[in-house]
Design a protein around this motif. Structure first.
Motif, short mmCIF file in Angstrom:
data_model
loop_
_atom_site.label_atom_id
_atom_site.label_comp_id
_atom_site.label_asym_id
_atom_site.label_seq_id
_atom_site.Cartn_x
_atom_site.Cartn_y
_atom_site.Cartn_z
N VAL A 30 12.48 -28.74 9.17
CA VAL A 30 12.77 -28.65 7.73
C VAL A 30 11.71 -27.81 7.04
N THR A 31 10.45 -28.07 7.34
CA THR A 31 9.36 -27.27 6.74
C THR A 31 9.48 -25.82 7.18
N PHE A 32 9.82 -25.60 8.44
CA PHE A 32 10.03 -24.24 8.97
C PHE A 32 11.11 -23.53 8.16
N ALA A 33 12.25 -24.19 7.95
CA ALA A 33 13.37 -23.56 7.24
C ALA A 33 13.02 -23.27 5.78
N VAL A 34 12.37 -24.22 5.12
CA VAL A 34 11.98 -24.03 3.73
C VAL A 34 10.98 -22.88 3.62
N TYR A 35 10.00 -22.88 4.51
CA TYR A 35 8.97 -21.82 4.48
C TYR A 35 9.59 -20.46 4.77
N LEU A 36 10.49 -20.39 5.73
CA LEU A 36 11.17 -19.13 6.04
C LEU A 36 11.93 -18.62 4.83
N LEU A 37 12.72 -19.48 4.23
CA LEU A 37 13.51 -19.09 3.07
C LEU A 37 12.62 -18.65 1.91
N LEU A 38 11.61 -19.45 1.61
CA LEU A 38 10.71 -19.10 0.50
C LEU A 38 9.92 -17.82 0.77
N THR A 39 9.52 -17.61 2.02
CA THR A 39 8.73 -16.44 2.37
C THR A 39 9.55 -15.15 2.27
N ILE A 40 10.85 -15.26 2.40
CA ILE A 40 11.71 -14.08 2.28
C ILE A 40 12.17 -13.88 0.83
N VAL A 41 12.64 -14.93 0.20
CA VAL A 41 13.25 -14.81 -1.13
C VAL A 41 12.22 -14.64 -2.25
N VAL A 42 11.21 -15.48 -2.27
CA VAL A 42 10.25 -15.46 -3.39
C VAL A 42 9.50 -14.12 -3.49
N PRO A 43 9.01 -13.53 -2.40
CA PRO A 43 8.36 -12.22 -2.55
C PRO A 43 9.27 -11.12 -3.09
N VAL A 44 10.55 -11.15 -2.72
CA VAL A 44 11.48 -10.16 -3.28
C VAL A 44 11.59 -10.36 -4.80
N LEU A 45 11.69 -11.60 -5.22
CA LEU A 45 11.74 -11.89 -6.65
C LEU A 45 10.43 -11.50 -7.35
N CYS A 46 9.31 -11.68 -6.66
CA CYS A 46 8.01 -11.32 -7.23
C CYS A 46 7.87 -9.81 -7.41
N VAL A 47 8.35 -9.04 -6.45
CA VAL A 47 8.31 -7.59 -6.60
C VAL A 47 9.17 -7.18 -7.80
N ALA A 48 10.34 -7.77 -7.91
CA ALA A 48 11.22 -7.45 -9.05
C ALA A 48 10.55 -7.84 -10.37
N ALA A 49 9.95 -9.03 -10.42
CA ALA A 49 9.26 -9.46 -11.64
C ALA A 49 8.07 -8.56 -11.94
N GLY A 50 7.32 -8.18 -10.91
CA GLY A 50 6.20 -7.27 -11.09
C GLY A 50 6.65 -5.92 -11.62
N TRP A 51 7.79 -5.42 -11.09
CA TRP A 51 8.34 -4.16 -11.56
C TRP A 51 8.69 -4.26 -13.05
N MET A 52 9.30 -5.39 -13.44
CA MET A 52 9.66 -5.57 -14.85
C MET A 52 8.42 -5.60 -15.72
N VAL A 53 7.38 -6.30 -15.29
CA VAL A 53 6.13 -6.36 -16.05
C VAL A 53 5.49 -4.98 -16.11
N GLY A 54 5.49 -4.28 -15.00
CA GLY A 54 4.90 -2.95 -14.96
C GLY A 54 5.68 -1.92 -15.76
N SER A 55 6.92 -2.22 -16.09
CA SER A 55 7.78 -1.30 -16.84
C SER A 55 7.86 -1.65 -18.32
N LEU A 56 7.14 -2.66 -18.78
CA LEU A 56 7.25 -3.12 -20.16
C LEU A 56 6.93 -2.06 -21.19
N GLY A 57 6.05 -1.15 -20.87
CA GLY A 57 5.65 -0.14 -21.83
C GLY A 57 6.70 0.95 -22.07
N ASP A 58 7.74 0.96 -21.26
CA ASP A 58 8.76 2.01 -21.39
C ASP A 58 9.94 1.58 -22.19
#
Length: 123
Positions: free
Chosen positions: A95-123
């Motif tokens: 269970v911990t393996f599956a949760v960690y796998l899912l979070l390790t794949i999904v959350v970083p993709v969301l973080c890159v997208a959120a970072g892109w949005m923050v980095g684009s705020l000035g435009d």
């Protein structure tokens, strides 16, 4: 010269990872590998901000290279995350393996997208 600066920034990133990893592990004593997860979340968010800043010509290519390839390359630790997943699986913590796998794949993709949005705020 760029090579040496990337090496230096990578070393600084590795030291930052060591300090943060050690700090989190001092108070987190559960099965879920929180320190690696937090480090990779921070790194992917910062990579998104840096990518947006570079794409919008806010930072020079050399700055982007030093920060993303150097610092974040030394700071982030995807290989450690994969090793921790394998260890969780081998020790039958499925269970911990599956949760960690899912979070390790999904959350970083969301973080890159959120970072892109923050980095684009000035435009």
């Amino acid at each position: 010269m760029t090579f040496l600066l990337v090496c230096l920034c990578g070393g600084l990133g590795a030291v930052a990872r060591f300090v943060l990893n050690t700090s989190i592990q001092r108070w987190w004593n559960r099965l879920f590998p929180l320190s690696t997860f937090v480090i990779n979340v921070i790194a992917t968010f910062c990579a998104g901000v840096a990518a947006a800043a570079f794409a919008h010509q806010v930072v020079a290519e050399s700055t982007y290279l030093l920060f993303v390839t150097g610092f974040l390359g030394g700071f982030s630790t995807f290989s450690t995350a994969i090793n921790e997943m394998v260890s969780l699986g081998r020790n039958r913590h499925f269970v911990t393996f599956a949760v960690y796998l899912l979070l390790t794949i999904v959350v970083p993709v969301l973080c890159v997208a959120a970072g892109w949005m923050v980095g684009s705020l000035g435009d």
